[in-house]
Design a protein around this motif. Structure first.
Motif, PDB file in Angstrom:
ATOM      1  N   ALA A  90       0.886  -1.147   0.066  1.00  0.00           N
ATOM      2  CA  ALA A  90      -0.027  -0.046   0.056  1.00  0.00           C
ATOM      3  C   ALA A  90       0.790   1.221   0.186  1.00  0.00           C
ATOM      4  O   ALA A  90       0.389   2.076  -0.748  1.00  0.00           O
ATOM      5  CB  ALA A  90      -0.931  -0.020   1.242  1.00  0.00           C
ATOM      6  N   LEU A  91       2.075   1.014   0.846  1.00  0.00           N
ATOM      7  CA  LEU A  91       2.939   2.440   0.971  1.00  0.00           C
ATOM      8  C   LEU A  91       3.405   2.804  -0.555  1.00  0.00           C
ATOM      9  O   LEU A  91       3.817   3.699  -0.805  1.00  0.00           O
ATOM     10  CB  LEU A  91       3.870   2.319   1.985  1.00  0.00           C
ATOM     11  CG  LEU A  91       3.382   2.625   3.358  1.00  0.00           C
ATOM     12  CD1 LEU A  91       3.946   2.054   4.467  1.00  0.00           C
ATOM     13  CD2 LEU A  91       2.859   3.977   3.624  1.00  0.00           C
ATOM     14  N   GLY A  92       3.610   1.605  -1.392  1.00  0.00           N
ATOM     15  CA  GLY A  92       4.271   1.841  -2.591  1.00  0.00           C
ATOM     16  C   GLY A  92       3.574   2.706  -3.562  1.00  0.00           C
ATOM     17  O   GLY A  92       3.927   3.267  -4.552  1.00  0.00           O
ATOM     18  N   ALA A  93       2.054   2.905  -3.030  1.00  0.00           N
ATOM     19  CA  ALA A  93       1.327   3.610  -3.821  1.00  0.00           C
ATOM     20  C   ALA A  93       1.215   4.928  -3.419  1.00  0.00           C
ATOM     21  O   ALA A  93       0.247   5.886  -3.830  1.00  0.00           O
ATOM     22  CB  ALA A  93      -0.128   3.225  -4.057  1.00  0.00           C
ATOM     23  N   TRP A  94       2.059   5.224  -2.508  1.00  0.00           N
ATOM     24  CA  TRP A  94       1.890   6.630  -1.633  1.00  0.00           C
ATOM     25  C   TRP A  94       1.890   7.957  -2.858  1.00  0.00           C
ATOM     26  O   TRP A  94       1.278   8.895  -2.728  1.00  0.00           O
ATOM     27  CB  TRP A  94       3.106   7.066  -0.934  1.00  0.00           C
ATOM     28  CG  TRP A  94       3.246   8.274  -0.212  1.00  0.00           C
ATOM     29  CD1 TRP A  94       3.913   9.339  -0.364  1.00  0.00           C
ATOM     30  CD2 TRP A  94       2.488   8.335   1.168  1.00  0.00           C
ATOM     31  NE1 TRP A  94       3.594  10.350   0.291  1.00  0.00           N
ATOM     32  CE2 TRP A  94       2.755   9.842   1.502  1.00  0.00           C
ATOM     33  CE3 TRP A  94       1.709   7.916   1.917  1.00  0.00           C
ATOM     34  CZ2 TRP A  94       2.402  10.422   2.768  1.00  0.00           C
ATOM     35  CZ3 TRP A  94       1.073   8.380   3.079  1.00  0.00           C
ATOM     36  CH2 TRP A  94       1.269   9.542   3.543  1.00  0.00           C
ATOM     37  N   ARG A  95       2.724   7.840  -3.957  1.00  0.00           N
ATOM     38  CA  ARG A  95       2.730   8.864  -4.373  1.00  0.00           C
ATOM     39  C   ARG A  95       1.610   8.863  -6.017  1.00  0.00           C
ATOM     40  O   ARG A  95       2.070   9.759  -6.793  1.00  0.00           O
ATOM     41  CB  ARG A  95       4.322   9.327  -4.954  1.00  0.00           C
ATOM     42  CG  ARG A  95       4.824   8.260  -6.129  1.00  0.00           C
ATOM     43  CD  ARG A  95       6.113   8.792  -6.772  1.00  0.00           C
ATOM     44  NE  ARG A  95       7.304   8.093  -6.275  1.00  0.00           N
ATOM     45  CZ  ARG A  95       8.737   8.720  -6.084  1.00  0.00           C
ATOM     46  NH1 ARG A  95       8.492  10.054  -6.139  1.00  0.00           N
ATOM     47  NH2 ARG A  95       9.512   7.871  -5.657  1.00  0.00           N
ATOM     48  N   ARG A 101      -4.213   2.004  -3.494  1.00  0.00           N
ATOM     49  CA  ARG A 101      -3.568   1.368  -2.393  1.00  0.00           C
ATOM     50  C   ARG A 101      -4.149  -0.072  -2.472  1.00  0.00           C
ATOM     51  O   ARG A 101      -3.368  -1.066  -1.638  1.00  0.00           O
ATOM     52  CB  ARG A 101      -4.127   1.856  -0.924  1.00  0.00           C
ATOM     53  CG  ARG A 101      -3.380   3.249  -0.802  1.00  0.00           C
ATOM     54  CD  ARG A 101      -4.030   3.516   0.612  1.00  0.00           C
ATOM     55  NE  ARG A 101      -4.382   5.046   0.507  1.00  0.00           N
ATOM     56  CZ  ARG A 101      -5.208   5.422   1.353  1.00  0.00           C
ATOM     57  NH1 ARG A 101      -5.667   4.782   2.244  1.00  0.00           N
ATOM     58  NH2 ARG A 101      -5.514   6.781   1.243  1.00  0.00           N
TER      59      ARG A 101
END
Lengths: 236, 286
Positions: free
Chosen positions: A84-89, A97
């Motif tokens: 999910a944090l990979g989709a931050w940007r 996410r």
């Protein structure tokens, strides 16, 4: 898709990259090989915007996501959270996410979703690192040392996933590798980086036959790829 | 029995206030790796500000909220100075926070003077099993429990909370993912300021706060935070409660003059015991 021209990176007085130029066309899978300390990771960190260049130009058309050397997961968080944090940007909100699209490409990750990333095996962690980068919906995937510290069978499996990504989803791949055999098997074109400079480039078949490259990366033999990774490279 | 219950609930309330200060230490350390020695200052600023605002006629609730927000702003300013320059080592940031805490003495004396300030928040007491308990103690316990539940949800469930944890876990990977690690660190300092401020406005009605009250608050809060390895809010709460109850019992049954020393010695003994257990497990053959 990516044009790097005369890139210079310095750490204090030390020059890590000295006039590096390379380019990637859309849908290509290109290797960057070189020994330890050649500047490979510095180059990819510069492309990711982590390191600021002292001179030169980087033109990137699209989004680049990096699979960093050593996986670099968030060990205390679950696999699902890492993804999910990979989709931050990505700026796609809650829908962005959802790791479902990554599970389609890397189905082995689905049963691991609830596990803490720090408890996974090296191969599983590498797969999470690839998945996390894919969550950013990248146009270019820069994979730094895919094979580092992993068993050959695990590397072959990861390589297969990369090839599928490249072939089926048209993701441009820059494969940064010390393992030239793996890189030349997977890619059609390669650059050789030594002491911060590109010392050779061209089709992998030609590079593998070059005595200089063969001596440095294949132990003196020009038989090239050694244990081949099934499938080979595709045309851009 | 009545005295025991009084000491226990007093200790739990005291422990909750320590835990709130500790939660600020934890919020900042788990994101930035910095031990913020200005944490007690946030509580003092909020306590003094709330007293000042109430003295000027602002109603309860609004005065406390404004004071807590001020502490959050002070936390943000401390964060900007302590970690605002990229590459500042955590140890250097620690020293900066220590210096800012001392500098704050001068500012606080200029604004509020050097006399302790207190105010009444929730007056009166209730009878619990024959023991008269100040309502304020119950407010402190309730607010602390709600705050820790909220922190648990924030760090464990929210996307922003997980991004903050990611920054602590692997700042390099967080930057690769596009997370602004510096901004997250400043957010953690602001959160630490808010939590410290909350502790300050809750404690001031129980014990008058002066410019130099930060040392006692920070010492106890730090001891509680260390109990959770400076990273785990839940264990910091446990640490705070152990410390608070121990202090209350020492003050009640022995002497109030060395309650802090005895309680800290107890905490030290517990931490040494926990550390020795970890070593024993590590030394066991595979």
């Amino acid at each position: 898709m990516l044009e790097v021209t005369d890139l210079v990176v310095r750490y204090g007085r030390a020059t890590a990259l000295d006039g590096v130029s390379l380019e990637l066309a859309p849908g290509e899978m290109v290797a960057l090989v070189g020994p330890n300390g050649a500047g490979k990771s510095t180059l990819v960190d510069t492309l990711s915007g982590i390191v600021a260049p002292a001179a030169g130009r980087v033109v990137l058309r699209g989004r680049l996501a990096q699979v960093p050397e050593g996986r670099q997961l968030f060990a205390e968080l679950s696999v699902a959270d890492n993804l999910a944090l990979g989709a931050w940007r990505s700026g796609r909100g809650r829908a962005g996410r959802d790791p479902a699209r990554v599970f389609e490409v890397l189905p082995d990750l689905r049963p691991l979703a609830g596990r803490l990333a720090g408890t996974l095996s090296g191969g599983e962690q590498q797969m999470v690192a690839v998945g996390r980068a894919l969550m950013a919906d990248p146009d270019i995937l820069a994979v730094d040392e895919l094979s580092l510290g992993l068993a050959p069978r695990v590397v072959a499996d990861l390589a297969r996933h990369l090839r599928e990504l490249n072939a089926e989803r048209d993701t441009t791949v820059l494969l940064i590798e010390q393992n030239a055999r793996l890189a030349f098997d997977l890619c059609r074109r390669a650059y050789v980086l030594e002491s911060g400079r590109i010392t050779a480039s061209g089709p992998c078949v030609q590079l593998a036959e070059s005595p200089q490259v063969a001596r440095a990366y294949f132990g003196g033999t020009t038989e090239g790829a050694g244990d081949p990774v099934p499938g080979g490279a595709r045309d851009p | 029995m009545s005295a025991f219950l009084t000491y226990l609930i007093t200790g739990l309330a005291l422990g909750c206030s320590f835990a709130l200060v500790a939660s600020g230490f934890v919020a900042i350390h788990r994101v930035t790796g910095v031990v913020n020695f200005a944490q007690g200052t946030f509580a003092v600023v909020a306590g003094l500000m709330a007293g000042s605002l109430l003295g000027r006629g602002l109603p309860h609730g609004l005065a406390e909220i404004l004071a807590i927000l001020l502490a959050g702003a002070v936390g943000l300013v401390v964060g900007v100075i302590a970690i605002g320059k990229r590459g500042t080592p955590p140890l250097a940031s620690l020293v900066i926070t220590l210096g800012l805490g001392i500098l704050a003495y001068a500012v606080e004396i200029i604004i509020w003077g050097d006399q302790p300030i207190s105010f009444q928040m929730v007056p009166g007491s209730v009878d619990i099993a024959g023991a008269p308990i100040l309502r304020q103690y119950l407010v402190v316990i309730a607010v602390a429990l709600v705050t820790f539940a909220g922190l648990g949800l924030f760090f464990g469930r929210s996307y922003l909370g997980k991004a903050l944890t990611a920054c602590a876990s692997n700042p390099y990977a967080a930057r690769l993912a596009g997370i602004n690690v510096m901004r997250m660190g400043l957010l953690a300092f602001a959160l630490g300021g808010l939590l410290g401020g909350l502790a300050g406005v809750l404690v001031t009605p129980l014990q008058p706060v002066a410019f130099d009250s930060d040392v006692a608050l920070a010492t106890n809060g730090f001891a509680a935070a260390i109990f959770g390895g400076l990273n785990r809010p839940g264990l910091a709460l446990v640490g705070g409660l152990v410390l608070g109850v121990a202090e209350a019992f020492v003050a009640g049954y022995l002497s109030g003059s060395y309650q802090t020393e005895v309680a800290l010695a107890l905490m030290l003994a517990i931490m040494i015991w926990r550390a020795s257990r970890r070593v024993s497990v590590a030394e066991e053959p595979a």
